[in-house]
Scaffold this motif. Structure first.
Motif, PDB file in Angstrom:
ATOM      1  N   THR A  70       0.805  -1.231   0.000  1.00 15.39           N
ATOM      2  CA  THR A  70       0.000   0.000   0.000  1.00 15.39           C
ATOM      3  C   THR A  70       0.832   1.273   0.000  1.00 15.39           C
ATOM      4  N   LYS A 121      -5.486  -6.565  -7.618  1.00 16.38           N
ATOM      5  CA  LYS A 121      -5.282  -5.478  -6.670  1.00 16.38           C
ATOM      6  C   LYS A 121      -6.205  -4.302  -6.985  1.00 16.38           C
ATOM      7  N   ARG A 122      -6.336  -3.964  -8.249  1.00 17.68           N
ATOM      8  CA  ARG A 122      -7.251  -2.881  -8.616  1.00 17.68           C
ATOM      9  C   ARG A 122      -8.658  -3.166  -8.104  1.00 17.68           C
ATOM     10  N   LEU A 133       0.965   6.872  -9.009  1.00 19.08           N
ATOM     11  CA  LEU A 133       1.179   5.433  -9.156  1.00 19.08           C
ATOM     12  C   LEU A 133       1.144   5.039 -10.623  1.00 19.08           C
ATOM     13  N   LEU A 139      -6.934   5.195  -6.823  1.00 24.01           N
ATOM     14  CA  LEU A 139      -5.557   5.059  -7.298  1.00 24.01           C
ATOM     15  C   LEU A 139      -4.948   6.449  -7.416  1.00 24.01           C
ATOM     16  N   MET A 146      -8.776  -2.696  -4.342  1.00 15.51           N
ATOM     17  CA  MET A 146      -8.761  -1.284  -3.988  1.00 15.51           C
ATOM     18  C   MET A 146     -10.114  -0.631  -4.270  1.00 15.51           C
ATOM     19  N   GLN A 205      -2.036  -7.519 -10.701  1.00 20.09           N
ATOM     20  CA  GLN A 205      -2.360  -6.094 -10.673  1.00 20.09           C
ATOM     21  C   GLN A 205      -3.844  -5.837 -10.879  1.00 20.09           C
ATOM     22  N   HIS A 225      -0.180   4.221  -2.094  1.00 21.93           N
ATOM     23  CA  HIS A 225      -1.419   4.876  -1.683  1.00 21.93           C
ATOM     24  C   HIS A 225      -1.234   5.678  -0.399  1.00 21.93           C
TER      25      HIS A 225
END
Length: 276
Positions: free
Chosen positions: A83, A107-108, A122, A118, A111, A104, A86
């Motif tokens: 993290t 993870k998106r 990043l 985001l 999140m 990835q 973020h």
């Protein structure tokens, strides 16, 4: 998932030294602090959770020093559910996260489900090692080789072969501008390890193998330092887990064989202060 759980559980530690308020959110955990603590009679679990926190604290402290010296690019290799991007407190610092594209995307989704936006600083750098190289992925993501960069690589090296670990470090070392990297690695289990810890180590080894991701590599501090110096990464700091924990818990550094009572996890920072 296990690393994110460790970071989340550390937030409930009465001796907390690493703050990550997003670790539990990204896992969608809504538990009372006591539920996140390891059992009071499980010192191995407590050590492992603190080691995960300590390596992240050391990496982020080292990055902060690099930013103060002018670095504006950070690369998180094998980012998983990390993290930092973020929580990034450094104005002007771009964070490149390197991982498999499927990871990835997952993870998106995590999140988004947690309501965590985001940040514009990043940049995802997807890499499928069956088709791409790390250098190609970073170039495609826009990493500037002529400007200093800082690499964070945590919780990955034991799962790679020795050759793959050294190849990745050589890629880092080939960065044209000044560069630093923080990563962790494991020693072979010490002959002085008490029987109960030896049993725990063997259990952990068997468990990760059953998950299909066995531990494949171990290093010695002197041997790894020689490899890094050959790559011109000759500014080296290498800490055992107990040494880092002593630093952050405000305790005296352990005497004697610091690896006799743990699994032999080390955290190392290596760098080159000049351009190639």
């Amino acid at each position: 998932m296990r690393t994110a759980h460790a970071r989340a559980r550390h937030q409930a530690d009465p001796q907390r030294f690493f703050t990550d308020p997003l670790a539990s959110k990204i896992l969608h955990l809504d538990l009372a602090p006591d539920a996140l603590l390891p059992p009071s009679d499980d010192p191995i679990a407590r050590h492992n959770i603190r080691f995960v926190a300590a390596r992240s604290r050391f990496a982020e402290d080292s990055l902060a020093s690099a930013v103060a010296a002018g670095t504006r690019q950070a690369v998180v290799l094998g980012a998983g559910l990390d993290t930092f991007a973020h929580r990034n407190p450094h104005a002007g610092l771009t964070v490149f996260e390197v991982d498999h594209p499927d990871t990835q995307e997952w993870k998106r989704q995590q999140m988004a489900a947690a309501g965590i936006a985001l940040p514009p600083s990043l940049v995802f750098a997807p890499v499928d090692f069956e088709r791409d190289t790390l250098a190609e992925a970073l170039d495609a993501a826009g990493l500037d080789r002529t400007r200093p960069a800082f690499f964070i690589w945590l919780g990955v090296t034991p799962y790679l072969t020795r050759d793959a670990v050294l190849a990745t470090l050589r890629c880092v070392a080939e960065h044209t501008a000044p560069v630093e990297v923080v990563f962790d690695y494991y020693l072979e289990p010490s002959s002085a390890m008490p029987p109960e810890l030896r049993a725990a180590y063997e259990t952990a080894t068997r468990r990760v193998a059953e998950f299909g991701e066995p531990w494949l590599s171990h290093f010695t501090p002197d041997g790894l330092a020689d490899e890094l110096r050959a790559m011109q990464l000759d500014d080296i700091e290498d800490f055992t887990g107990p040494e880092l924990l002593a630093r952050y818990l405000g305790e005296p550094a352990p005497d004697g064989d610091a690896d006799a009572d743990v699994f032999g996890g080390h955290v190392l920072r290596a760098g080159r202060a000049t351009a190639r």
